[in-house]
Motif scaffolding. Structure first.
Motif, PDB file in Angstrom:
ATOM      1  N   ALA A  23       0.937  -0.892   0.356  1.00 52.29           N
ATOM      2  CA  ALA A  23      -0.305  -0.414  -0.392  1.00 52.29           C
ATOM      3  C   ALA A  23       0.652   1.250   0.304  1.00 52.29           C
ATOM      4  CB  ALA A  23      -1.020   0.008   0.992  1.00 52.29           C
ATOM      5  N   PRO A  24       0.532   3.066  -0.096  1.00 48.41           N
ATOM      6  CA  PRO A  24       1.018   3.684  -0.112  1.00 48.41           C
ATOM      7  C   PRO A  24       2.130   3.943   0.969  1.00 48.41           C
ATOM      8  CG  PRO A  24      -0.811   3.758  -1.461  1.00 48.41           C
ATOM      9  CD  PRO A  24      -1.191   2.925  -1.424  1.00 48.41           C
ATOM     10  N   GLU A  25       1.247   3.346   2.267  1.00 45.65           N
ATOM     11  CA  GLU A  25       1.705   4.130   3.293  1.00 45.65           C
ATOM     12  C   GLU A  25       2.959   2.726   3.783  1.00 45.65           C
ATOM     13  OE1 GLU A  25      -1.948   2.991   2.854  1.00 45.65           O
ATOM     14  OE2 GLU A  25      -2.098   5.491   2.153  1.00 45.65           O
ATOM     15  N   GLY A  26       2.995   1.319   3.356  1.00 43.20           N
ATOM     16  CA  GLY A  26       3.734   0.676   3.961  1.00 43.20           C
ATOM     17  C   GLY A  26       3.085  -1.000   3.508  1.00 43.20           C
ATOM     18  N   VAL A  27       2.679  -2.098   4.081  1.00 44.02           N
ATOM     19  CA  VAL A  27       1.760  -3.144   3.587  1.00 44.02           C
ATOM     20  C   VAL A  27       0.793  -3.221   4.793  1.00 44.02           C
ATOM     21  CG1 VAL A  27       2.625  -5.226   3.836  1.00 44.02           C
ATOM     22  CG2 VAL A  27       4.481  -3.771   3.056  1.00 44.02           C
ATOM     23  N   HIS A  28      -0.212  -3.313   3.899  1.00 38.60           N
ATOM     24  CA  HIS A  28      -1.289  -4.668   4.658  1.00 38.60           C
ATOM     25  C   HIS A  28      -1.331  -6.126   4.516  1.00 38.60           C
ATOM     26  CE1 HIS A  28      -5.488  -5.104   5.318  1.00 38.60           C
ATOM     27  NE2 HIS A  28      -5.303  -3.585   5.961  1.00 38.60           N
ATOM     28  N   PHE A  29      -1.488  -6.636   5.602  1.00 34.72           N
ATOM     29  CA  PHE A  29      -1.594  -7.896   6.218  1.00 34.72           C
ATOM     30  C   PHE A  29      -3.329  -8.167   6.559  1.00 34.72           C
ATOM     31  CE2 PHE A  29       2.847  -6.384   7.117  1.00 34.72           C
ATOM     32  CZ  PHE A  29       3.409  -7.859   6.115  1.00 34.72           C
ATOM     33  N   ARG A  30      -3.608  -9.230   5.976  1.00 29.18           N
ATOM     34  CA  ARG A  30      -4.538  -9.897   6.548  1.00 29.18           C
ATOM     35  C   ARG A  30      -4.841 -11.267   5.851  1.00 29.18           C
ATOM     36  NH1 ARG A  30     -11.075 -10.355   4.020  1.00 29.18           N
ATOM     37  NH2 ARG A  30     -11.350  -9.806   6.102  1.00 29.18           N
ATOM     38  N   VAL A  31      -5.375 -11.988   7.049  1.00 29.52           N
ATOM     39  CA  VAL A  31      -5.213 -13.209   6.921  1.00 29.52           C
ATOM     40  C   VAL A  31      -6.645 -13.913   7.855  1.00 29.52           C
ATOM     41  CG1 VAL A  31      -4.329 -13.405   9.881  1.00 29.52           C
ATOM     42  CG2 VAL A  31      -3.980 -15.539   8.035  1.00 29.52           C
ATOM     43  N   TRP A  32      -6.860 -15.591   7.186  1.00 27.78           N
ATOM     44  CA  TRP A  32      -8.130 -15.553   7.691  1.00 27.78           C
ATOM     45  C   TRP A  32      -7.763 -16.576   8.891  1.00 27.78           C
ATOM     46  CZ3 TRP A  32     -10.774 -20.890   6.846  1.00 27.78           C
ATOM     47  CH2 TRP A  32     -12.337 -20.325   8.068  1.00 27.78           C
ATOM     48  N   ALA A  33      -8.333 -16.705  10.110  1.00 25.55           N
ATOM     49  CA  ALA A  33      -7.683 -17.433  11.627  1.00 25.55           C
ATOM     50  C   ALA A  33      -9.171 -17.681  12.501  1.00 25.55           C
ATOM     51  CB  ALA A  33      -6.485 -17.023  12.265  1.00 25.55           C
ATOM     52  N   ASP A  43     -15.479 -11.821  11.025  1.00 20.89           N
ATOM     53  CA  ASP A  43     -15.683 -13.179  10.344  1.00 20.89           C
ATOM     54  C   ASP A  43     -14.693 -14.623  10.440  1.00 20.89           C
ATOM     55  OD1 ASP A  43     -17.910 -13.438   9.562  1.00 20.89           O
ATOM     56  OD2 ASP A  43     -17.843 -11.671   7.920  1.00 20.89           O
ATOM     57  N   GLY A  44     -13.512 -14.490  11.535  1.00 17.78           N
ATOM     58  CA  GLY A  44     -12.387 -14.748  11.520  1.00 17.78           C
ATOM     59  C   GLY A  44     -11.542 -14.107  11.831  1.00 17.78           C
ATOM     60  N   TYR A  45     -11.789 -12.986  10.504  1.00 15.31           N
ATOM     61  CA  TYR A  45     -10.088 -12.008   9.667  1.00 15.31           C
ATOM     62  C   TYR A  45      -9.060 -11.473  10.797  1.00 15.31           C
ATOM     63  CZ  TYR A  45     -12.007 -13.634   5.460  1.00 15.31           C
ATOM     64  OH  TYR A  45     -12.339 -14.290   4.369  1.00 15.31           O
ATOM     65  N   PHE A  46      -7.786 -11.117  10.584  1.00 12.88           N
ATOM     66  CA  PHE A  46      -7.235  -9.964  10.882  1.00 12.88           C
ATOM     67  C   PHE A  46      -6.826  -9.424  10.222  1.00 12.88           C
ATOM     68  CE2 PHE A  46      -7.810 -13.600  13.873  1.00 12.88           C
ATOM     69  CZ  PHE A  46      -8.396 -13.289  15.264  1.00 12.88           C
ATOM     70  N   SER A  47      -5.955  -8.477  10.327  1.00 11.40           N
ATOM     71  CA  SER A  47      -5.662  -6.997   9.240  1.00 11.40           C
ATOM     72  C   SER A  47      -4.810  -6.271  10.420  1.00 11.40           C
ATOM     73  CB  SER A  47      -6.419  -6.746   8.456  1.00 11.40           C
ATOM     74  OG  SER A  47      -7.317  -6.200   9.012  1.00 11.40           O
ATOM     75  N   SER A  48      -3.701  -4.914   9.458  1.00 10.46           N
ATOM     76  CA  SER A  48      -3.362  -4.105   9.989  1.00 10.46           C
ATOM     77  C   SER A  48      -3.109  -4.037   9.158  1.00 10.46           C
ATOM     78  CB  SER A  48      -2.027  -4.508  11.259  1.00 10.46           C
ATOM     79  OG  SER A  48      -1.559  -3.723  11.549  1.00 10.46           O
ATOM     80  N   LEU A  49      -2.528  -2.163   8.944  1.00  9.07           N
ATOM     81  CA  LEU A  49      -1.479  -1.355   8.245  1.00  9.07           C
ATOM     82  C   LEU A  49       0.053  -1.433   9.053  1.00  9.07           C
ATOM     83  CD1 LEU A  49      -0.682  -0.310   5.096  1.00  9.07           C
ATOM     84  CD2 LEU A  49      -1.739   1.586   6.321  1.00  9.07           C
ATOM     85  N   VAL A  50       0.690  -2.003   8.131  1.00 11.51           N
ATOM     86  CA  VAL A  50       2.581  -2.063   9.129  1.00 11.51           C
ATOM     87  C   VAL A  50       3.204  -0.788   8.619  1.00 11.51           C
ATOM     88  CG1 VAL A  50       4.524  -3.152   9.623  1.00 11.51           C
ATOM     89  CG2 VAL A  50       1.862  -4.897   9.789  1.00 11.51           C
ATOM     90  N   ALA A  51       3.512   0.319   8.602  1.00 11.54           N
ATOM     91  CA  ALA A  51       4.100   0.838   7.808  1.00 11.54           C
ATOM     92  C   ALA A  51       5.829   1.071   7.520  1.00 11.54           C
ATOM     93  CB  ALA A  51       4.024   2.144   8.843  1.00 11.54           C
ATOM     94  N   GLY A  52       6.267   0.657   8.390  1.00 12.11           N
ATOM     95  CA  GLY A  52       7.848  -0.117   8.555  1.00 12.11           C
ATOM     96  C   GLY A  52       8.007  -1.152   7.321  1.00 12.11           C
ATOM     97  N   ALA A  53       6.827  -2.221   6.982  1.00 12.16           N
ATOM     98  CA  ALA A  53       7.287  -3.222   6.169  1.00 12.16           C
ATOM     99  C   ALA A  53       7.448  -2.298   4.472  1.00 12.16           C
ATOM    100  CB  ALA A  53       5.914  -4.476   6.294  1.00 12.16           C
ATOM    101  N   GLY A  54       7.855  -3.220   3.047  1.00 12.83           N
ATOM    102  CA  GLY A  54       8.161  -2.722   2.176  1.00 12.83           C
ATOM    103  C   GLY A  54       7.902  -3.725   1.059  1.00 12.83           C
ATOM    104  N   ASP A  55       8.255  -3.834   0.072  1.00  9.63           N
ATOM    105  CA  ASP A  55       8.865  -5.188  -1.274  1.00  9.63           C
ATOM    106  C   ASP A  55      10.070  -5.442  -0.377  1.00  9.63           C
ATOM    107  OD1 ASP A  55       8.858  -6.424  -2.884  1.00  9.63           O
ATOM    108  OD2 ASP A  55       9.731  -4.701  -4.389  1.00  9.63           O
ATOM    109  N   GLY A  56      10.287  -6.702  -0.264  1.00 10.31           N
ATOM    110  CA  GLY A  56      11.310  -7.692  -0.205  1.00 10.31           C
ATOM    111  C   GLY A  56      11.546  -7.780   1.508  1.00 10.31           C
TER     112      GLY A  56
END
Length: 103
Positions: free
Chosen positions: A23-33, A57-70
């Protein structure tokens, strides 16, 4: 070019419903657990961990600003062992190694 879609409880909008997405601000993570109480992203090296927020519905997510490609990461479920992302777009060290964020 793929269409950007908004999935329930998704901010920012995503192209796919789960996985790590740049995402423009970092990486958005989303997982179904659905059976887990907590999920966190565990980054390889000394980059720390990030708790994911529970959604409906059992999903978890967050935008992480410090993460990126690689960036290499795994998910930790309920404080237990860490596992690769089941919706990973790239597994550089086979299916048991960490997942890698790619564009």
């Amino acid at each position: 070019m793929s269409e950007t879609k908004t999935f329930p409880s998704q901010d920012p909008p995503r192209r796919l419903p789960v996985g790590a997405e740049l995402a423009p601000e970092g990486v958005h993570f989303r997982v179904w657990a659905p059976r887990c109480r907590t999920v966190e992203v565990v980054f390889e090296g000394d980059k720390g961990n990030q708790d994911l927020a529970p959604e409906a519905d059992g999903y978890f997510s967050s935008l992480v600003a410090g993460a990126g490609d690689g960036t290499l990461y795994r998910y930790r479920l309920d404080g237990g062992d860490s596992f690769p992302d089941p919706a990973s777009r790239f597994q550089p060290d086979d299916v048991h190694g960490p997942s890698e964020i790619i564009d």
